[in-house]
Enzyme design. Structure first.
Site, PDB file in Angstrom:
ATOM      1  N   HIS A   1       0.814  -1.231   0.000  1.00  0.00           N
ATOM      2  CA  HIS A   1       0.000   0.000   0.000  1.00  0.00           C
ATOM      3  C   HIS A   1       0.840   1.270   0.000  1.00  0.00           C
ATOM      4  O   HIS A   1       0.370   2.335   0.409  1.00  0.00           O
ATOM      5  CB  HIS A   1      -0.942  -0.008   1.206  1.00  0.00           C
TER       6      HIS A   1
ATOM      7  N   HIS B   1      -6.950  -3.497 -10.852  1.00  0.00           N
ATOM      8  CA  HIS B   1      -7.320  -3.075  -9.500  1.00  0.00           C
ATOM      9  C   HIS B   1      -8.820  -2.806  -9.476  1.00  0.00           C
ATOM     10  O   HIS B   1      -9.361  -2.174 -10.378  1.00  0.00           O
ATOM     11  CB  HIS B   1      -6.543  -1.796  -9.174  1.00  0.00           C
TER      12      HIS B   1
END
Length: 386
Positions: free
Chosen positions: A190, A290
């Site tokens: 992340h 994604h």
């Protein structure tokens, strides 16, 4: 169907848990749906969509998708970035939905026909702050899930303690032990880990055979990805915060990224992500779109997967920790379109994007959201990466 058709109106819906839906109407009675949103900046993206629709598209023929995309992108002197490209993405999805419905075909047929009937998919396990996720992972595997993704860390110091690094490795070790070696585990960093620590962390995580390391460094530091890739044999994945083929160009050229993850609701929609996927194929780089968002974005991603040779796996927000009160299927009438089987999602074959939106539910929940990213801070008060 008439030979003349034009866009007559549009509506935007800000719906929970953190999504925006766009409905575009036409003079032919055909409507298309898109999902333009930046999580935590929904109202900003709504304003951008309104500006683009009013300035360029109302009154135009919706079937000219390529022409409209180029106009929306090149018609403004300032280009790119998450807000503009997400606004374009949702509009583009809706235009493809209209085009498919007009011609009575799923989007992948208009893109040349599908190269696969289904794609593997993965489910999220755990939340933003990873804790003991092994039990949850085992439960999902018992339900037939064959691939998972988990966050590797919460806040990480720029130079993290040995304890923090070992805790991250232990979590992955426990999940691997719980699910066995036949299950793929994506590890999402992340962008939370800084350069001084990231290679050390990857070394500790590697023995537990991750499917990939996602965003091991913030995208603004992609120039150091080559040195990070040298530290591990695990595939490197990135791309959720990259918004066009021009953003992907450097990381494809330097050869250190193994999996790209453009988001069809952030990276310019179907039109742009298909082009990004074609670029990746030329570099033998895998595609894993994604998609932690809603049903329209997922349907768009699956249409892209259908025509992309190197698509290997699809993210889905089904059951993700953000979807506490409503989930993907709550907004869908043809719910079976997202029914998994043996770790796969089928490519939707109905007209357009292949998903029928429950408009009554959308209207009922419109405006009932105010989601913003958490703001994390270190003990000294400075901000940490979320």
């Amino acid at each position: 169907m008439s030979s003349q058709i034009e866009i007559t109106d549009y509506e935007l819906f800000d719906v929970p848990p953190r999504w925006v839906f766009l409905k575009i109407e036409t003079s032919d009675g055909i409507c298309g749906w898109g999902e333009p949103v930046v999580e935590g900046r929904s109202k900003t993206v709504i304003s951008a969509v309104e500006e683009l629709m009013d300035a360029y598209l109302v009154g135009k023929d919706p079937r000219n998708v390529q022409k409209h995309w180029q106009t929306l992108y090149r018609g403004g002197f300032y280009r790119g970035g998450p807000i503009l490209m997400s606004a374009i993405a949702g509009i583009d999805q809706a235009l493809w939905d209209i085009r498919g419905r007009y011609y009575g075909a799923p989007v992948h047929e208009l893109l040349g026909g599908k190269g696969r009937n289904k794609n593997k998919y993965y489910r999220w396990v755990g939340g933003d702050r990873p804790s003991d996720v092994s039990e949850n992972a085992a439960d999902l595997v018992e339900k037939g899930i064959t691939a998972l993704k988990m966050n590797a860390t919460s806040e990480f110091e720029r130079i993290e303690t040995p304890t923090g690094i070992k805790e991250a490795a232990t979590r992955l070790k426990e999940v691997r032990s719980a699910v066995g070696d036949d299950v793929k585990i994506g590890v999402d960093l992340h962008g939370r880990v800084a350069k001084p620590t990231v290679r050390q962390l990857l070394t500790e995580l590697e023995p537990y055979d991750p499917m990939f390391f996602e965003e091991p460094i913030l995208p603004e530091h992609n120039d150091v990805l080559p040195t990070i890739a040298e530290a591990t044999d695990v595939p490197i994945a990135t791309g959720e915060r990259m918004y066009s083929r021009w953003d992907f160009k450097p990381v494809l050229k330097d050869g250190t990224v193994d999996v790209i993850q453009p988001d069809p609701s952030h990276a310019g929609g179907i039109t742009e992500v298909v082009k990004i996927a074609s670029m990746a194929e030329a570099y033998d780089v895998a595609l894993a779109p994604h998609c932690p968002l809603g049903p329209i974005s997922l349907a768009a991603a699956l249409q892209i997967d259908a025509v992309s040779q190197t698509a290997i796996i699809q993210e889905s927000s089904l059951g993700i920790h953000y979807n506490t009160d409503v989930d993907i299927l709550d907004y869908v009438e043809n719910k079976s379109v997202f029914t998994p089987s043996n770790g796969y999602l089928n490519i939707p074959t109905d007209e357009g994007l292949g998903v029928s939106i429950n408009e009554k539910k959308v209207r009922k929940l419109n405006g009932d959201t105010d989601w913003h990213n958490p703001v994390w801070r270190y003990e000294d008060g400075s901000i940490a990466e979320w």
